[in-house]
Design a protein around this motif. Structure first.
Motif, PDB file in Angstrom:
ATOM      1  N   TYR A   1       0.803  -1.223   0.000  1.00  0.00           N
ATOM      2  CA  TYR A   1       0.000   0.000   0.000  1.00  0.00           C
ATOM      3  C   TYR A   1       0.835   1.271   0.000  1.00  0.00           C
ATOM      4  O   TYR A   1       0.411   2.304   0.487  1.00  0.00           O
TER       5      TYR A   1
ATOM      6  N   ILE B   1      -5.080   4.551   6.072  1.00  0.00           N
ATOM      7  CA  ILE B   1      -6.296   3.781   6.313  1.00  0.00           C
ATOM      8  C   ILE B   1      -7.359   4.726   6.880  1.00  0.00           C
ATOM      9  O   ILE B   1      -7.091   5.442   7.844  1.00  0.00           O
TER      10      ILE B   1
ATOM     11  N   GLY C   1      -6.183  -7.329  -3.697  1.00  0.00           N
ATOM     12  CA  GLY C   1      -5.889  -8.763  -3.676  1.00  0.00           C
ATOM     13  C   GLY C   1      -5.514  -9.152  -2.262  1.00  0.00           C
ATOM     14  O   GLY C   1      -5.387  -8.299  -1.406  1.00  0.00           O
TER      15      GLY C   1
ATOM     16  N   GLY D   1      -7.427 -10.816   3.309  1.00  0.00           N
ATOM     17  CA  GLY D   1      -8.088 -10.102   4.400  1.00  0.00           C
ATOM     18  C   GLY D   1      -7.941 -10.840   5.727  1.00  0.00           C
ATOM     19  O   GLY D   1      -8.683 -10.581   6.668  1.00  0.00           O
TER      20      GLY D   1
ATOM     21  N   LEU E   1      -3.983  -9.577   9.031  1.00  0.00           N
ATOM     22  CA  LEU E   1      -3.999  -8.824  10.286  1.00  0.00           C
ATOM     23  C   LEU E   1      -4.754  -9.575  11.379  1.00  0.00           C
ATOM     24  O   LEU E   1      -4.402  -9.479  12.553  1.00  0.00           O
TER      25      LEU E   1
END
Ligand code: ADP
Length: 262
Positions: free
Chosen positions: A167, A198, A222, A225, A228
Motif C-alpha cells: 500500500y 487507512i 488482492g 483479508g 492482520l
C-alpha cells in the motif's frame, strides 16, 4: 455468562444508577466452536485437491512446449493464479483456526527482536528494490530480548511489512521503517510506511477477518483479508497488543507489544 454494566448518568454527569445485563453465552460459544471446527475441516479437505490442481497445471505449462496454443496457455495461467490464491486462503484460514482454538503450540523463548526482524524482512529486500521503496531496519543492538515464538512473530512482521509494501507508492518516494523501542516492561515494535493510509472508521476493523478497505472504485485489494486477523491472534496469544495509527494519504504505523525476556 457475559456481564455488561452501563451507568445511567444525568445531564450533569451524576451517577444515578446502572443497567445490568447478564447474558447466557453458552450457546454462542457452542456455535463459535462448531463454526471454527467446520472452517478447519473444510480448509483441511481443500488442501489435497488444490495441491494436485496446482501441480497438474504447472506440469501442463512447463512440459508441453508447442503442444498448447496461446489461448490455452492463458487459461492455464488463470487457473494457476486462482488455485494459488485459494491455496493461500486455505492456509491462512487453517492458521487462524488453529490459533483461535488454542490448538497451536507456542514455542516461547528469549530472542533478540532485531534477529526476528532481520529474518522477516530479508525476503522483502528484492521486492522493495523492484518497487523503488526504501526499507529500513532501525533497531539498536543493545535492546533487551523479547519473549516470543520466533516463527510466529516473524509471521506477524512478514504480514505487516508485506502490507506496507503493498500500500505504498512505487514512484521512488515510498519509505518503510521497522523499529523497536523499549519501555519499562515491554518492547514496542513499529512498522511504519508513508503509503496510502487507512480511513479512520476502518482502523479497528481491519484486524477482523476478511475486512479490507475498498479503493476508490469500490474494489477490494488482492489478498485474503486474514493477515492482520492472524497477526492479532498471534500477538494476543503472546499477551501483547496490536494497533494502528494512520492518516489517509500520509501513511500508517502498526504497533505491537511483547514482554521482555532475559
Ligand atoms: P490483506 O492484506 O490480505 O487484504 P490484511 O488483514 O493484512 O489483509 O489487511 C486488511 C486490510 O487492511 C487490507 O486489505 C488493507 O485495506 C488494509 N491495510 C493493511 N495494512 C495497510 C497499510 N500498511 N496501508 C494501508 N492499508 C493497509
Amino acid at each position: 455468562y457475559r456481564l455488561n454494566v452501563t451507568p445511567i448518568r444525568t445531564r450533569d454527569g451524576e451517577n444515578i444508577g446502572f443497567i445490568t445485563l447478564l447474558q447466557d453465552i453458552t450457546k454462542l460459544k457452542e456455535v463459535d466452536q462448531i463454526k471454527s471446527d467446520f472452517v478447519s475441516t473444510v480448509s483441511h479437505e481443500f488442501r489435497t485437491p488444490l495441491t494436485s490442481i496446482g501441480m497438474g497445471v504447472g506440469l501442463l505449462l512447463d512440459e508441453t512446449p508447442g503442444t498448447i496454443n496461446n489461448d490455452q496457455r492463458e487459461l492455464l495461467e488463470v487457473i494457476q493464479e486462482d488455485s494459488d490464491r485459494l491455496k493461500n486462503l486455505v492456509s491462512d484460514l487453517l492458521d487462524l483456526s488453529r490459533i483461535e482454538s488454542g490448538k497451536i503450540q507456542m514455542d516461547i523463548e528469549s530472542y533478540s527482536i532485531k534477529d526476528i526482524a532481520e529474518n522477516a524482512s530479508k525476503p522483502f529486500h528484492m521486492i522493495a528494490k523492484d518497487k523503488r521503496i526504501d526499507i529500513q531496519l532501525d533497531m539498536r543492538e543493545e535492546l533487551s530480548k523479547v519473549k516470543a515464538d520466533f516463527n510466529k512473530i516473524s509471521l506477524v512482521l512478514t504480514n505487516l511489512i508485506g502490507n506496507a509494501l503493498k500500500y505504498t507508492a512505487t514512484d521512488g518516494t515510498g519509505k518503510i521503517v521497522i523499529s523497536a523501542r523499549e519501555t519499562a516492561n515491554k518492547m514496542l515494535i513499529c512498522v511504519s510506511d508513508n503509503g496510502k493510509g487507512i480511513p479512520e472508521d476502518y482502523q479497528q476493523r481491519i484486524f477482523e477477518k476478511f475486512i479490507q478497505v475498498k479503493d476508490d472504485n469500490g474494489e477490494t485489494p488482492g489478498g485474503t483479508g486474514l493477515g492482520l486477523a492472524i497477526s492479532k491472534e498471534i500477538v494476543n496469544a503472546h499477551g501483547g497488543e496490536i494497533w494502528v495509527k494512520s492518516q489517509l494519504g500520509e501513511g500508517s504505523t502498526f504497533y505491537f507489544t511483547l514482554s521482555l525476556g532475559r
